[in-house]
Scaffold this motif. Structure first.
Motif, mmCIF file in Angstrom:
data_model
loop_
_atom_site.group_PDB
_atom_site.id
_atom_site.type_symbol
_atom_site.label_atom_id
_atom_site.label_comp_id
_atom_site.label_asym_id
_atom_site.label_seq_id
_atom_site.Cartn_x
_atom_site.Cartn_y
_atom_site.Cartn_z
ATOM 1 N N ARG A 1 34.884 39.019 36.892
ATOM 2 C CA ARG A 1 34.572 37.832 35.898
ATOM 3 C C ARG A 1 35.523 36.760 36.490
ATOM 4 O O ARG A 1 34.954 35.366 36.361
ATOM 5 C CB ARG A 1 34.722 38.166 34.328
ATOM 6 C CG ARG A 1 33.797 39.111 33.890
ATOM 7 C CD ARG A 1 34.053 39.588 32.594
ATOM 8 N NE ARG A 1 33.737 38.476 31.847
ATOM 9 C CZ ARG A 1 34.041 38.197 30.589
ATOM 10 N NH1 ARG A 1 34.729 39.118 29.814
ATOM 11 N NH2 ARG A 1 33.589 36.945 29.731
ATOM 12 N N LYS B 1 34.324 33.004 37.661
ATOM 13 C CA LYS B 1 34.566 32.053 36.326
ATOM 14 C C LYS B 1 33.941 30.633 36.830
ATOM 15 O O LYS B 1 33.315 30.008 36.064
ATOM 16 C CB LYS B 1 35.947 31.996 36.079
ATOM 17 C CG LYS B 1 36.129 31.110 34.799
ATOM 18 C CD LYS B 1 37.616 31.268 34.296
ATOM 19 C CE LYS B 1 37.795 30.229 33.092
ATOM 20 N NZ LYS B 1 38.008 28.938 33.620
ATOM 21 N N MET C 1 33.565 32.324 27.913
ATOM 22 C CA MET C 1 34.629 32.332 29.055
ATOM 23 C C MET C 1 35.938 31.798 28.668
ATOM 24 O O MET C 1 37.042 31.849 29.455
ATOM 25 C CB MET C 1 34.064 31.452 30.115
ATOM 26 C CG MET C 1 32.803 31.516 30.541
ATOM 27 S SD MET C 1 32.681 33.528 31.371
ATOM 28 C CE MET C 1 33.667 32.861 32.950
#
Length: 505
Positions: free
Chosen positions: A202, A206, A256
């Protein structure tokens, strides 16, 4: 016992089918008729010799130990040898190797001209002596010794391991400490590596994800225009509104922002540390199991002196107990050794052989005790005796153990055991075989009328041209064959009278 034999296409024999009874079966006939060929064929179906026969079958009434070969006993058990391009062996229709076949058959079939001399094995001597003792306390001692010896072996194994470990204890301790330190320093958690790799994945996406969503969010600016266009067009706008709502939920679920506080360097370092553990141990679970085992080992190494002292104490106690019981067993055996020796010498005397001497000498204690029974005959080693003397000695031992134990189950095959002997010596062997035949089925080739006259079944092997045959003689035919053995092809009146006298006796 062997109940039936079928032989097809074996050298001079086209086809032979014989049925046998218990007791002594004797095979006679002129030299070259095929007696030894026939006996070799019988042994070959049990993997005890080679044979050129195309087919040999044998039915045997005996419960063999065949479980480890995956073969069940039947009544009777059917043995078969089939020769085509190669030789194949079967028991109860199941294929088996020759080596395995002979191992199974050796339990029941004895060939007294073979190299195996099982009658001289220490275990057999001890079994006979223990039967002669016939004492309940002796039997109990044997039972207890077998159990104690198993514990003795286990304690000895543990003590030997400690002594071996003690020689390299420091090295083992350092290794255990090293592994403990390595695993503890990383302190892996089950499933942690997969979680860290998901975070890394991830983090690596990002920026791309945020840029993509920055462009995609312009769709929300046009939402009103799209809805208005749908209304003007009289199209239900609910599907579009639902889609936009789902899109907002998906966008918010990315969350996020939680990655903003993630220590990227820390995650990468942790992945590297966990990966080193996985490379060494395979998984976090395995590493934690190793850690637990090494901690137990290290504790044991730290306490090894105490453990060794305790094992040495147990070993000393059980050794003493084992020796005491073994000594009691030895004393009982020595008390009947003379009786066993007397019985054997009785048979040897009957066989016109010199006396033997038995002696018990100590050996390492096992489950049967600490006794080794040795046999000597007039200070002559067994390997210095002739084959005839060895076989007569074996007969004496078989007869003695059968008499003492009142048991015996098997087939004994003899090839001219009375060859080159005088009449009285041949008769002595015949008399001993009659006694053994109460317990064993015996097949014997003979050129002497004395042994043949004692047979329960008398088979004549004949050869006509190139073809051999074999048949069981009727009572009124036996005298003729014995007379032939006495005087040759031209039978004299004296030979016939002697043959009849032998059969009467």
């Amino acid at each position: 016992m062997i109940e039936r034999i079928l032989i097809k296409n074996h050298l001079s024999f086209n086809e032979v089918e014989l049925n046998f009874k218990r007791g002594l079966s004797v095979f006679t006939g002129v030299s070259g008729a095929g007696k030894s060929v026939l006996m070799g064929a019988i042994m070959s179906v049990f993997g005890l010799s080679e044979s050129e026969a195309r087919l040999i079958e044998a039915d045997v009434d005996f419960c063999f130990d065949m479980a480890e070969f995956g073969i069940e006993n039947e009544s009777p058990n059917s043995f078969k040898m089939l020769k085509q391009n190669s030789t194949r062996y079967f028991i109860n229709s199941q294929s088996i190797s020759k080596k395995s076949l002979s191992l199974i058959a050796n339990e029941h079939i004895k060939y007294l001209s073979a190299k195996q001399v099982n009658e001289f094995e220490n275990e057999r001597f001890l079994a006979v002596l223990d039967t002669l003792v016939n004492d309940e306390s002796h039997a109990k001692n044997l039972e207890n010794l077998a159990k104690i010896h198993e514990n003795f072996k286990e304690i000895k194994r543990e003590l030997d391991k400690i002594n071996d470990d003690e020689k390299r204890i420091e090295e083992l301790k350092e290794f255990a400490k090293f592994e403990i330190e390595k695993i503890r320093s990383v302190a892996p958690k089950v499933g942690e590596f997969d979680e860290l790799m998901a975070v890394k994945k991830r983090l690596s996406k990002k920026d791309k994800i945020e840029q993509a969503w920055a462009r995609a969010e312009r769709i929300f600016e046009l939402e009103g225009s799209v809805v208005e266009a749908l209304h003007i067009s009289e199209i239900d706008a609910s599907f579009f509104e639902d889609a936009l709502n789902s899109l907002r939920i998906a966008r918010e679920s990315l969350n996020m922002d939680e990655l903003e506080d993630v220590d990227i360097e820390g995650v990468l370092d942790r992945i590297e540390a966990i990966n080193s553990i996985l490379k060494r141990y395979g998984s976090e679970e395995e590493a934690l199991l190793v850690l637990k085992n090494r901690e137990i080992e290290l504790e044991r190494y730290e306490n090894i002196s105490f453990e060794k002292h305790e094992l040495e104490r147990k070993f000393k106690e059980i050794s003493k107990t084992q020796s005491e019981i073994s000594s009691q067993i030895t004393a009982k055996r020595e008390s009947v050794l003379g009786e066993f020796e007397r019985i054997i010498n009785g048979y040897l005397n009957e066989l016109y052989m010199q006396k033997i001497a038995l002696k018990i000498t100590p050996k390492s204690i096992d489950k049967s005790g600490g006794d080794e029974v040795s046999l000597s005959i007039n200070n002559t080693a067994l390997n210095k005796l002739s084959s005839g003397e060895i076989n007569r000695l074996r007969l004496a031992l078989i007869a003695s153990s059968s008499e003492i134990m009142q048991s015996g189950n098997g087939v004994i095959i003899l090839d001219e055991i009375d060859a080159n002997l005088s009449g009285k010596e041949a008769m002595s062997i015949a008399n001993v075989l009659v006694k053994i035949a109460k317990f064993y089925q015996i097949f014997a080739i003979s050129h002497q009328p004395q042994l043949s006259s004692k047979a329960n079944s008398h088979f004549l092997v004949e050869k006509n041209g190139e073809i051999s045959s074999v048949r069981e003689l009727k009572d009124d035919e036996r005298a003729d064959e014995l007379a032939r053995m006495i005087s040759g092809e031209h039978i004299s009146r004296e030979a016939m009278e002697f043959a009849k006298e032998l059969l009467k006796s």
